[in-house]
Scaffold this active site. Structure first.
Site, PDB file in Angstrom:
ATOM      1  CB  CYS A 211      46.527  27.157  33.960  1.00  0.00           C
ATOM      2  SG  CYS A 211      44.756  27.364  33.873  1.00  0.00           S
TER       3      CYS A 211
ATOM      4  NE  ARG B 213      51.320  28.362  37.228  1.00  0.00           N
ATOM      5  CZ  ARG B 213      51.833  29.569  37.379  1.00  0.00           C
ATOM      6  NH1 ARG B 213      52.796  29.762  38.259  1.00  0.00           N
ATOM      7  NH2 ARG B 213      51.420  30.580  36.664  1.00  0.00           N
TER       8      ARG B 213
ATOM      9  CD1 TRP C 126      42.082  27.557  40.300  1.00  0.00           C
ATOM     10  CD2 TRP C 126      41.557  29.244  38.918  1.00  0.00           C
ATOM     11  NE1 TRP C 126      41.304  28.451  40.998  1.00  0.00           N
ATOM     12  CE2 TRP C 126      40.971  29.496  40.178  1.00  0.00           C
ATOM     13  CE3 TRP C 126      41.371  30.162  37.900  1.00  0.00           C
ATOM     14  CZ2 TRP C 126      40.211  30.624  40.433  1.00  0.00           C
ATOM     15  CZ3 TRP C 126      40.601  31.293  38.150  1.00  0.00           C
ATOM     16  CH2 TRP C 126      40.034  31.518  39.416  1.00  0.00           C
TER      17      TRP C 126
ATOM     18  CG  ASN D 289      48.464  30.425  33.061  1.00  0.00           C
ATOM     19  OD1 ASN D 289      47.386  30.669  33.575  1.00  0.00           O
ATOM     20  ND2 ASN D 289      49.617  30.811  33.591  1.00  0.00           N
ATOM     21  N   GLY D 290      45.760  31.700  31.125  1.00  0.00           N
ATOM     22  CA  GLY D 290      45.382  33.100  30.955  1.00  0.00           C
ATOM     23  C   GLY D 290      43.944  33.190  30.490  1.00  0.00           C
TER      24      GLY D 290
ATOM     25  CD  GLU E 203      47.377  35.733  56.443  1.00  0.00           C
ATOM     26  OE1 GLU E 203      46.685  36.424  55.684  1.00  0.00           O
ATOM     27  OE2 GLU E 203      47.972  34.706  56.068  1.00  0.00           O
TER      28      GLU E 203
ATOM     29  CE  LYS F 226      46.635  31.531  55.071  1.00  0.00           C
ATOM     30  NZ  LYS F 226      47.212  32.780  54.667  1.00  0.00           N
TER      31      LYS F 226
ATOM     32  CD  GLU G  14      43.810  31.141  51.678  1.00  0.00           C
ATOM     33  OE1 GLU G  14      44.608  31.209  52.639  1.00  0.00           O
ATOM     34  OE2 GLU G  14      44.165  31.310  50.509  1.00  0.00           O
TER      35      GLU G  14
ATOM     36  CG  HIS H 241      31.013  50.280  66.175  1.00  0.00           C
ATOM     37  ND1 HIS H 241      30.322  51.362  66.658  1.00  0.00           N
ATOM     38  CD2 HIS H 241      32.266  50.378  66.673  1.00  0.00           C
ATOM     39  CE1 HIS H 241      31.124  52.105  67.398  1.00  0.00           C
ATOM     40  NE2 HIS H 241      32.313  51.523  67.422  1.00  0.00           N
TER      41      HIS H 241
ATOM     42  CE  LYS I   7      51.808  29.867  47.414  1.00  0.00           C
ATOM     43  NZ  LYS I   7      51.369  30.248  48.777  1.00  0.00           N
TER      44      LYS I   7
END
Ligand code: M6R
Length: 610
Positions: free
Chosen positions: A2, A27, A74, A100-101, A483, A487, A490, A506, A605
């Site tokens: 947010c 955000r 968000w 925000n929170g 990584e 990427k 996402e 395995h 983000k």
């Protein structure tokens, strides 16, 4: 998560708030809203969707008034719809709040309010706080006192901005766990989740501290704790330029940030690395140099991409400094009562410096007496301020939700940190010099990769419609494989997994068939032959192999379906160069699939909630 903007001054507030919200959309971008105080009361415009969707249906510049707040969301409590969008108001529509929170005890407060006859229009925890403040205002008759009293009962995290028709020449901001900064202008003041939303108006900012409130009027501001004890605020200068947070001709922030890496990587070692002496100077660690020298163990804690960087850090530090390293997901570390000794050094890695789990992990480590170091990108962020010492990444603002340049800068800093510790121990000047020389070549080597993206685009085109991808690497490149997979997931929503290449047999080998592309990171290091065997195993099962290999590797084109060549470097630095084509591959696949690269669904983000 947010983004929040508040404004009080002489300019028309709404367009200014909306342009700030656009900068904060990284955000969260589920819904957007503004509230401006006019002579007729509070005017609120809010919609599900992006800020530009709000702009498309509301004539923002026509909203009169020079006090207001805005929010880009968000979602945590309640789906992303118009009703759940912020700002929220109290029952009478006289007090507006953006938040925000997470208000963890919102159900308890809500029940109390409901039994007093209050009703709610949304499913959010934030509206409960707005209504609660409104109820308290009725008895206290003072907005500041009402906010303070409400916050004393709140459990959880918040960055809030509140305004009211009752006290129209004031906005109130408060934070606990979610960042807020004040922008100090001339006869005008802003409050925002970060500096990107205020830099167009002022470079002078105050970072609000934990449990602090700010009262902003047109003629000044004051800060105090939520418990009403005056605090002294320090005005600081924003550490970046406006151009750095603009797309600068690139189609996406992600692409711009990928292309910035030759510069950002160099900025990570400029003034720190002494190639002649094979040594590193990390001024920010001076206060803890003795603790580092005596450290018996290092614990790295982080989330997401930063955690992947931490895994590379484990290999680097153990190799160069011979100190045992453990790498922990911050979200696990904080809740499992970890064993932490006073001679442990805990390193928190974070691009944003605001990730709630990482922040909680360092608080836990500090409580148990460890020395805590930050490797953070955002200057002045909460993690940067709460750690005992630290090293900034110097990557500049990263806006794309998928982290790219911050990752390579983290590897740059971790390599130097490992060398710094190593030189205190067994690493010789000559060994240090070899590493420093190789590190200095990286920016130019990244440029060479960026100058030749056509083969990567072609591979992206060929594989854009597959459903699964496997990424395999060994040693330093196992984290690079993780990584690369992250990427792709996402931004393209293709399921992808990273594995140590030797683990394939395995389990994951069962997945291999002609529909499964497998990305191998295969530099010519001491385990190159083993990786070649793993490639052969995939080919034997008709898997499609995309290999990232050294540019002088003549063998690999014979065993792989596709090869992306990267310049040769020493094994320790191979994950840095490998990550560049992995970023580009994810980017171009996402483009082929028509995905929103900079704002992938469901993500934000900066993850400031648990
Ligand atoms: O700001 P941080 O580095 O603490 O963020 C940690 C993760 O949330 C972050 O790396 C996330 O995984 C990114 N979206 C990865 O691209």
């Amino acid at each position: 998560m947010c983004g929040i903007v508040g404004y009080i001054g002489t300019q028309t507030a709404a367009p200014l708030i909306v342009s700030g919200l656009k900068r904060l959309e990284y955000r969260g971008y589920d819904s957007a809203g503004v509230c401006v105080l006019s002579k007729d009361g509070l005017r609120i415009e809010k919609r599900a969707g992006r800020v530009k969707d709000l702009e498309s249906i509301v004539d923002i510049p026509s909203i009169a008034g020079n006090v207001g707040v805005g929010h880009t969301r968000w979602a945590t409590h309640g789906v992303p719809n118009d009703a759940n969008a912020h700002p929220h108001t109290d029952q009478d529509g006289n007090i507006a709040l953006v938040h925000n929170g997470i208000i963890e005890n919102y159900l308890t407060i809500k029940k109390k309010l409901e039994s007093a006859g209050y009703t709610f229009r949304s499913d959010t925890d934030s509206e409960v706080l707005a209504v609660f403040i409104g109820m308290l205002y009725k008895t206290l008759g003072n907005l500041e006192a009402a906010v303070r009293t409400a916050l004393a009962e709140v459990e959880g995290t918040f960055g809030i901005v509140v305004l009211s028709v009752h006290e129209p020449d004031m906005i109130i901001a408060a934070r606990r766990g979610s960042p807020l900064i004040l922008g100090i202008g001339d006869g005008e003041y802003l409050v925002a989740s970060d500096a990107s939303a205020v830099i167009a108006h002022t470079r002078q900012v105050v970072y609000l501290q934990e449990n602090e409130m700010a009262i902003l009027t047109r003629s000044g501001f004051s800060t105090k704790t939520i418990e009403n004890v005056d605090t002294r605020s320090v005005v600081e200068e924003i550490a970046f330029e406006l151009e750095q947070i603009e797309r600068g001709g690139f189609d996406h922030f992600m692409l711009k940030e990928i292309y910035e890496q030759p510069i950002t990587f160099r900025d990570g070692f400029r003034g720190r690395l002494n190639a002649e002496e094979g040594s590193v100077r990390l001024g920010g660690l001076a206060p803890v140099a003795d603790k580092l020298r005596q450290a018996k163990r290092i614990i790295i804690t982080a989330c997401g991409t930063s955690w992947h960087a931490g895994l590379v850090g484990e290999y680097l530090i153990e190799q160069l400094a011979r100190i045992p390293v453990e790498v922990e997901y911050a979200s696990e570390f904080r809740y499992r009562n970890p064993i932490i000794n006073q001679d442990d050094v805990v390193i928190a890695i974070s691009q944003s410096g605001e990730t709630a789990d990482t922040l909680a992990a360092i608080r836990e480590a500090k409580l148990k007496g460890a020395t805590v170091i930050g490797m953070v990108n955002v200057v002045g962020s909460t993690i940067a301020r709460e750690t005992d010492a630290g090293v900034y990444l110097h990557a500049g603002p990263e806006i794309g939700v998928a982290s790219t340049k911050a990752f390579t800068s983290q590897l740059c800093v971790l390599t130097q940190f490992a060398l710094f510790l190593g030189r205190m121990k067994a690493v010789s000047a000559q060994q240090g010099k070899e590493l420093a020389d190789a590190l200095e070549q990286i920016p130019e080597q990244i440029t060479r990769i960026l100058d030749n993206v056509e083969p990567i685009k072609a591979i992206a085109h060929e594989y854009a419609q597959v459903s699964n991808f496997l990424y395999l690497g060994r040693g330093y490149n196992f984290p690079a494989a993780l990584e690369g997979a992250l990427k792709l997931k996402e931004i393209s929503y293709i399921h992808a997994e990273g594995y140590p290449a030797a683990e394939m047999k395995h389990g994951p080998i069962a997945l291999i068939d002609e529909n499964m592309p497998v990305v191998f990171i295969a530099p010519k290091d001491e385990i190159y032959d083993k990786i070649i065997s793993n490639i052969e195993e995939v080919r034997a099962r008709n898997g499609r192999v995309i290999a990232i290999a050294d540019d002088d590797d003549e063998h690999i084109p014979r065993v792989a379906n596709h090869v992306i060549h990267v310049p040769r470097t020493i094994p320790m630095l191979t994950p840095i160069l490998a990550s560049i084509p992995l970023q580009l591959l994810a980017y171009y696949i996402a483009l082929e699939r028509g995905c929103n690269v900079d704002m992938p669904r469901n993500l934000a983000k900066s993850v400031t909630v648990e």
